[in-house]
Scaffold this motif. Structure first.
Motif, PDB file in Angstrom:
ATOM      1  N   PRO A   1      11.968   8.904   4.909  1.00 25.27           N
ATOM      2  CA  PRO A   1      10.861   8.391   5.252  1.00 25.27           C
ATOM      3  C   PRO A   1      11.255   7.268   5.474  1.00 25.27           C
ATOM      4  O   PRO A   1      11.340   6.691   4.848  1.00 25.27           O
ATOM      5  N   ASP A   2      10.281   6.177   6.678  1.00 26.57           N
ATOM      6  CA  ASP A   2      10.024   5.123   6.827  1.00 26.57           C
ATOM      7  C   ASP A   2       9.564   4.732   5.271  1.00 26.57           C
ATOM      8  O   ASP A   2       8.246   4.661   5.370  1.00 26.57           O
ATOM      9  N   PRO A   3      10.206   3.134   4.821  1.00 26.63           N
ATOM     10  CA  PRO A   3       9.175   3.079   3.797  1.00 26.63           C
ATOM     11  C   PRO A   3       7.847   2.227   4.093  1.00 26.63           C
ATOM     12  O   PRO A   3       7.082   1.777   5.244  1.00 26.63           O
ATOM     13  N   ILE A   4       7.192   2.208   3.136  1.00 24.27           N
ATOM     14  CA  ILE A   4       6.113   1.142   3.468  1.00 24.27           C
ATOM     15  C   ILE A   4       6.028  -0.607   2.992  1.00 24.27           C
ATOM     16  O   ILE A   4       6.393  -0.086   1.583  1.00 24.27           O
ATOM     17  N   GLU A   5       5.321  -1.027   3.535  1.00 24.38           N
ATOM     18  CA  GLU A   5       5.744  -2.473   3.428  1.00 24.38           C
ATOM     19  C   GLU A   5       4.971  -2.952   2.727  1.00 24.38           C
ATOM     20  O   GLU A   5       2.926  -2.614   2.680  1.00 24.38           O
ATOM     21  N   HIS A   6       4.316  -3.467   1.415  1.00 25.93           N
ATOM     22  CA  HIS A   6       3.857  -3.690   0.282  1.00 25.93           C
ATOM     23  C   HIS A   6       4.088  -5.750  -0.253  1.00 25.93           C
ATOM     24  O   HIS A   6       5.084  -5.374  -1.382  1.00 25.93           O
ATOM     25  N   ASP A   7       3.777  -6.691  -0.056  1.00 26.58           N
ATOM     26  CA  ASP A   7       4.063  -7.678  -0.558  1.00 26.58           C
ATOM     27  C   ASP A   7       5.470  -8.371  -0.251  1.00 26.58           C
ATOM     28  O   ASP A   7       5.601  -8.730  -1.948  1.00 26.58           O
ATOM     29  N   GLY A   8       6.347  -8.221   0.826  1.00 24.82           N
ATOM     30  CA  GLY A   8       7.394  -8.404   0.355  1.00 24.82           C
ATOM     31  C   GLY A   8       8.793  -7.012  -0.025  1.00 24.82           C
ATOM     32  O   GLY A   8       9.655  -7.345  -0.235  1.00 24.82           O
ATOM     33  N   PHE A   9       7.757  -6.044  -0.883  1.00 24.94           N
ATOM     34  CA  PHE A   9       8.583  -4.923  -1.264  1.00 24.94           C
ATOM     35  C   PHE A   9       8.586  -3.642  -0.500  1.00 24.94           C
ATOM     36  O   PHE A   9       7.390  -3.007   0.446  1.00 24.94           O
ATOM     37  N   ARG A  10       9.785  -3.218  -0.723  1.00 18.43           N
ATOM     38  CA  ARG A  10       9.653  -1.577   0.506  1.00 18.43           C
ATOM     39  C   ARG A  10       9.814  -0.836  -0.482  1.00 18.43           C
ATOM     40  O   ARG A  10      10.138  -0.862  -1.611  1.00 18.43           O
ATOM     41  N   ILE A  11       8.854  -0.242  -0.612  1.00 21.07           N
ATOM     42  CA  ILE A  11       7.713   1.375  -1.328  1.00 21.07           C
ATOM     43  C   ILE A  11       8.507   2.641  -0.490  1.00 21.07           C
ATOM     44  O   ILE A  11       8.063   2.778   0.915  1.00 21.07           O
TER      45      ILE A  11
END
Length: 94
Positions: free
Chosen positions: A20-30
């Motif tokens: 899956p495409d990552p979720i970007e959050h505060d410079g992190f990839r989830i």
């Protein structure tokens, strides 16, 4: 296809499941990655961040089980965001 092929996984195509495409959050990839288990789906995700040109990775696995894959995915994302908020870069250890 022979019975032995069916028994020992001969019907697999060998192709990896799409990531899956990552979720970007505060410079992190989830990358949400719930794990299918007998009682449902275990909450899990991979958290990544590039620091000084190196990609750091943390594998988050929780004890929580939920019945629905969609719910497990949503909770995995929420728990990863919470972990990032609480720990920041320290999530990757010393």
């Amino acid at each position: 296809m022979s019975i032995f092929s069916k028994l020992f996984g001969g019907n697999k195509t060998g192709a990896a499941a799409p990531q899956p495409d990552p979720i970007e959050h505060d410079g992190f990839r989830i990358f949400p990655a719930p794990v299918k288990e007998a009682g449902g789906h275990r909450i899990a995700a991979r958290i990544e961040k590039e620091i000084d040109g190196e990609v750091k990775t943390h594998q988050m696995i929780r004890a929580d089980l939920v019945a629905s894959l969609d719910e497990a995915t949503a909770i995995s994302i929420a728990k990863a965001r919470q972990m990032i908020k609480e720990q920041g870069d320290a999530i990757f250890g010393p």
